[in-house]
Write a protein that holds these residues in place. Structure first.
Motif, PDB file in Angstrom:
ATOM      1  N   MET A   1      -8.929  -6.626  10.182  1.00 27.39           N
ATOM      2  CA  MET A   1      -7.512  -6.568   9.781  1.00 27.39           C
ATOM      3  C   MET A   1      -7.343  -5.869   8.437  1.00 27.39           C
ATOM      4  SD  MET A   1      -4.598  -7.504  11.030  1.00 27.39           S
ATOM      5  CE  MET A   1      -2.903  -7.706  10.500  1.00 27.39           C
ATOM      6  N   SER A   2      -8.275  -6.179   7.515  1.00 29.12           N
ATOM      7  CA  SER A   2      -8.221  -5.545   6.196  1.00 29.12           C
ATOM      8  C   SER A   2      -8.500  -4.059   6.289  1.00 29.12           C
ATOM      9  CB  SER A   2      -9.223  -6.220   5.248  1.00 29.12           C
ATOM     10  OG  SER A   2     -10.534  -6.104   5.762  1.00 29.12           O
ATOM     11  N   ASN A   3      -9.401  -3.666   7.216  1.00 24.20           N
ATOM     12  CA  ASN A   3      -9.693  -2.248   7.401  1.00 24.20           C
ATOM     13  C   ASN A   3      -8.478  -1.503   7.927  1.00 24.20           C
ATOM     14  OD1 ASN A   3     -12.346  -2.542   6.566  1.00 24.20           O
ATOM     15  ND2 ASN A   3     -13.106  -2.964   8.631  1.00 24.20           N
ATOM     16  N   LEU A   4      -7.727  -2.155   8.843  1.00 31.83           N
ATOM     17  CA  LEU A   4      -6.520  -1.547   9.379  1.00 31.83           C
ATOM     18  C   LEU A   4      -5.480  -1.347   8.282  1.00 31.83           C
ATOM     19  CD1 LEU A   4      -4.745  -0.586  11.737  1.00 31.83           C
ATOM     20  CD2 LEU A   4      -4.098  -2.980  12.106  1.00 31.83           C
ATOM     21  N   ARG A   5      -5.323  -2.363   7.434  1.00 31.09           N
ATOM     22  CA  ARG A   5      -4.357  -2.254   6.337  1.00 31.09           C
ATOM     23  C   ARG A   5      -4.766  -1.175   5.345  1.00 31.09           C
ATOM     24  NH1 ARG A   5      -1.672  -7.267   2.928  1.00 31.09           N
ATOM     25  NH2 ARG A   5      -0.294  -5.968   1.672  1.00 31.09           N
ATOM     26  N   THR A   6      -6.074  -1.087   5.081  1.00 30.93           N
ATOM     27  CA  THR A   6      -6.571  -0.046   4.170  1.00 30.93           C
ATOM     28  C   THR A   6      -6.310   1.346   4.730  1.00 30.93           C
ATOM     29  OG1 THR A   6      -8.317  -1.541   3.402  1.00 30.93           O
ATOM     30  CG2 THR A   6      -8.598   0.806   2.944  1.00 30.93           C
ATOM     31  N   ASN A   7      -6.553   1.518   6.019  1.00 27.96           N
ATOM     32  CA  ASN A   7      -6.306   2.814   6.665  1.00 27.96           C
ATOM     33  C   ASN A   7      -4.825   3.174   6.642  1.00 27.96           C
ATOM     34  OD1 ASN A   7      -9.011   3.119   7.263  1.00 27.96           O
ATOM     35  ND2 ASN A   7      -8.831   2.119   9.258  1.00 27.96           N
ATOM     36  N   LEU A   8      -3.968   2.163   6.901  1.00 24.66           N
ATOM     37  CA  LEU A   8      -2.523   2.408   6.874  1.00 24.66           C
ATOM     38  C   LEU A   8      -2.059   2.763   5.462  1.00 24.66           C
ATOM     39  CD1 LEU A   8      -1.181  -0.445   9.198  1.00 24.66           C
ATOM     40  CD2 LEU A   8      -1.330   1.993   9.723  1.00 24.66           C
ATOM     41  N   LYS A   9      -2.626   2.094   4.461  1.00 27.39           N
ATOM     42  CA  LYS A   9      -2.281   2.381   3.072  1.00 27.39           C
ATOM     43  C   LYS A   9      -2.686   3.801   2.690  1.00 27.39           C
ATOM     44  CE  LYS A   9      -2.885   0.692  -1.646  1.00 27.39           C
ATOM     45  NZ  LYS A   9      -3.593  -0.277  -2.521  1.00 27.39           N
ATOM     46  N   GLN A  10      -3.874   4.201   3.093  1.00 23.14           N
ATOM     47  CA  GLN A  10      -4.336   5.568   2.819  1.00 23.14           C
ATOM     48  C   GLN A  10      -3.434   6.592   3.504  1.00 23.14           C
ATOM     49  OE1 GLN A  10      -8.422   5.584   4.077  1.00 23.14           O
ATOM     50  NE2 GLN A  10      -9.175   4.566   2.214  1.00 23.14           N
ATOM     51  N   MET A  11      -2.987   6.265   4.713  1.00 22.73           N
ATOM     52  CA  MET A  11      -2.093   7.163   5.440  1.00 22.73           C
ATOM     53  C   MET A  11      -0.759   7.310   4.717  1.00 22.73           C
ATOM     54  SD  MET A  11      -0.539   6.768   9.300  1.00 22.73           S
ATOM     55  CE  MET A  11      -2.160   6.420   9.984  1.00 22.73           C
ATOM     56  N   VAL A  12      -0.199   6.177   4.263  1.00 22.85           N
ATOM     57  CA  VAL A  12       1.101   6.191   3.577  1.00 22.85           C
ATOM     58  C   VAL A  12       1.019   6.962   2.262  1.00 22.85           C
ATOM     59  CG1 VAL A  12       2.790   4.727   2.396  1.00 22.85           C
ATOM     60  CG2 VAL A  12       1.946   4.084   4.642  1.00 22.85           C
ATOM     61  N   GLU A  13      -0.070   6.797   1.545  1.00 20.41           N
ATOM     62  CA  GLU A  13      -0.213   7.422   0.227  1.00 20.41           C
ATOM     63  C   GLU A  13      -0.743   8.846   0.299  1.00 20.41           C
ATOM     64  OE1 GLU A  13      -2.678   4.692  -1.875  1.00 20.41           O
ATOM     65  OE2 GLU A  13      -1.035   3.298  -2.316  1.00 20.41           O
ATOM     66  N   HIS A  14      -1.058   9.320   1.499  1.00 16.31           N
ATOM     67  CA  HIS A  14      -1.532  10.699   1.648  1.00 16.31           C
ATOM     68  C   HIS A  14      -0.394  11.673   1.357  1.00 16.31           C
ATOM     69  CE1 HIS A  14      -3.310  14.310   3.481  1.00 16.31           C
ATOM     70  NE2 HIS A  14      -4.471  13.693   3.320  1.00 16.31           N
ATOM     71  N   LYS A  15      -0.715  12.788   0.715  1.00 14.86           N
ATOM     72  CA  LYS A  15       0.317  13.743   0.292  1.00 14.86           C
ATOM     73  C   LYS A  15       1.062  14.362   1.467  1.00 14.86           C
ATOM     74  CE  LYS A  15      -3.021  17.545  -0.055  1.00 14.86           C
ATOM     75  NZ  LYS A  15      -3.585  18.610  -0.925  1.00 14.86           N
ATOM     76  N   ASN A  16       0.394  14.488   2.612  1.00 13.58           N
ATOM     77  CA  ASN A  16       1.050  15.107   3.773  1.00 13.58           C
ATOM     78  C   ASN A  16       1.993  14.152   4.506  1.00 13.58           C
ATOM     79  OD1 ASN A  16      -0.294  17.535   3.349  1.00 13.58           O
ATOM     80  ND2 ASN A  16      -2.034  16.940   4.622  1.00 13.58           N
ATOM     81  N   PHE A  17       1.824  12.846   4.289  1.00 14.54           N
ATOM     82  CA  PHE A  17       2.666  11.861   4.988  1.00 14.54           C
ATOM     83  C   PHE A  17       4.126  12.047   4.599  1.00 14.54           C
ATOM     84  CE2 PHE A  17       4.734   7.725   5.312  1.00 14.54           C
ATOM     85  CZ  PHE A  17       4.434   7.364   6.615  1.00 14.54           C
ATOM     86  N   LYS A  62       4.480   1.725   6.828  1.00 16.44           N
ATOM     87  CA  LYS A  62       4.614   1.403   5.407  1.00 16.44           C
ATOM     88  C   LYS A  62       4.497  -0.097   5.162  1.00 16.44           C
ATOM     89  CE  LYS A  62       7.200   5.203   3.332  1.00 16.44           C
ATOM     90  NZ  LYS A  62       8.442   5.580   2.615  1.00 16.44           N
ATOM     91  N   LEU A  63       5.139  -0.880   6.020  1.00 15.55           N
ATOM     92  CA  LEU A  63       5.048  -2.340   5.876  1.00 15.55           C
ATOM     93  C   LEU A  63       3.609  -2.822   6.053  1.00 15.55           C
ATOM     94  CD1 LEU A  63       8.265  -3.506   7.778  1.00 15.55           C
ATOM     95  CD2 LEU A  63       7.701  -4.023   5.403  1.00 15.55           C
ATOM     96  N   GLY A  64       2.900  -2.225   6.994  1.00 15.66           N
ATOM     97  CA  GLY A  64       1.516  -2.619   7.225  1.00 15.66           C
ATOM     98  C   GLY A  64       0.584  -2.174   6.115  1.00 15.66           C
ATOM     99  N   GLY A  65       0.835  -0.968   5.578  1.00 14.20           N
ATOM    100  CA  GLY A  65      -0.042  -0.429   4.540  1.00 14.20           C
ATOM    101  C   GLY A  65       0.228  -1.002   3.161  1.00 14.20           C
ATOM    102  N   LEU A  66       1.494  -1.139   2.797  1.00 13.57           N
ATOM    103  CA  LEU A  66       1.854  -1.610   1.458  1.00 13.57           C
ATOM    104  C   LEU A  66       1.990  -3.120   1.378  1.00 13.57           C
ATOM    105  CD1 LEU A  66       4.587   1.058   0.582  1.00 13.57           C
ATOM    106  CD2 LEU A  66       2.171   1.093  -0.038  1.00 13.57           C
ATOM    107  N   GLY A  67       2.262  -3.750   2.523  1.00 12.93           N
ATOM    108  CA  GLY A  67       2.538  -5.185   2.500  1.00 12.93           C
ATOM    109  C   GLY A  67       4.020  -5.429   2.274  1.00 12.93           C
TER     110      GLY A  67
END
Length: 264
Positions: A1-17, A62-67
């Motif tokens: 679950m933590s890995n999924l949240r980390t991946n979502l956070k990286q996706m949200v904070e990526h410059k291309n997102f 965003k909700l999943g990545g940032l909380g």
């Protein structure tokens, strides 16, 4: 679950997102414009539905990545959330005008998506308390000139210009925006009352030039304050980093001295 949240956070904070979201918002704008020419077009309606669900997916990511706590800590995220929820809530509504309004409001999502626009709006919001004083001065000047106008000019022009206090206020708004004020309002009155030129010239100088410049000055001041705040924050961060580096160097120096003492 933590890995999924980390991946979502990286996706949200990526410059291309964010760039992809901006492109979708712009595309959504073109669809809304096209709908004004091709009302009820099935392809445009399908594309609109797809875009709504893309925005829903963005919100979920965003909700999943940032909380939840971090997501709703940003007021612009709350604004985005409200627009997306309204899009879903009113999509099947029989009130077509409400649905169109919600679609148009989606374009405002461009503001939080682009940092430059976001900075301007934040400065405007922060300057509202200071602008209340300028607004009070503006209301006072308009009131004085409206009373003077109804007192001396009510019988010169039609009722719609200076026949009452509220019509005089609207006329002064026309004057201060320079909309046909000379030919439609000022010259007919000056032909009957020669000194009226001073009334209109003084009002334009005070109302249009002085007050407008006051508003611009207040807003620019808050824009400058935001730049100063960012600069101070950067300087404070650099100072903390230098202090930590100095402590690390001091500890290394002390370790080397202790090592030399022990070797001796």
């Amino acid at each position: 679950m933590s890995n999924l949240r980390t991946n979502l956070k990286q996706m949200v904070e990526h410059k291309n997102f964010q760039a992809i979201i901006i492109a979708i918002i712009i595309f959504n704008g073109f669809i809304i414009i096209a709908e004004t020419y091709l009302k009820g077009n099935s392809l445009l309606l399908v594309l609109d539905k797809i875009i709504v669900w893309v925005f829903v997916l963005e919100m979920v990511v965003k909700l999943g990545g940032l909380g939840t706590k971090r997501y709703f800590a940003d007021r612009w995220n709350i604004f985005d959330f409200s627009i997306v929820v309204a899009s879903l809530a009113f999509y099947a509504t029989p009130f077509v005008s409400v649905l169109r309004l919600v679609r148009v409001l989606r374009l405002i999502r461009m503001i939080p998506a682009i940092p430059a626009l976001r900075k301007i709006i934040d400065a405007l919001m922060k300057s509202i308390p200071a602008l209340t004083g300028v607004l009070g001065l503006c209301m006072l000047i308009f009131t004085i000139y409206a009373i003077i106008g109804t007192t001396f000019f009510s019988e010169v022009l039609d009722y719609e210009f200076f026949g009452s206090f509220h019509t005089a206020l609207f006329t002064l708004m026309q004057v201060v925006t320079f909309e046909s004020w000379a030919s439609q309002v000022a010259r007919p009155i000056i032909n009957e009352i020669p000194w009226a030129w001073f009334y209109f010239v003084s009002f334009i100088i005070i109302g249009a030039l002085v007050i407008l410049n006051l508003v611009v000055a207040v807003i620019l001041n808050y824009l400058g304050q935001e730049d100063d705040a960012i600069r101070e924050e950067q300087m404070e961060r650099l100072y903390r980093e230098n202090e930590e580096l100095r402590k690390d160097i001091q500890e290394i120096k002390q370790l080397i001295l202790n090592s030399n003492k022990n070797s001796n």
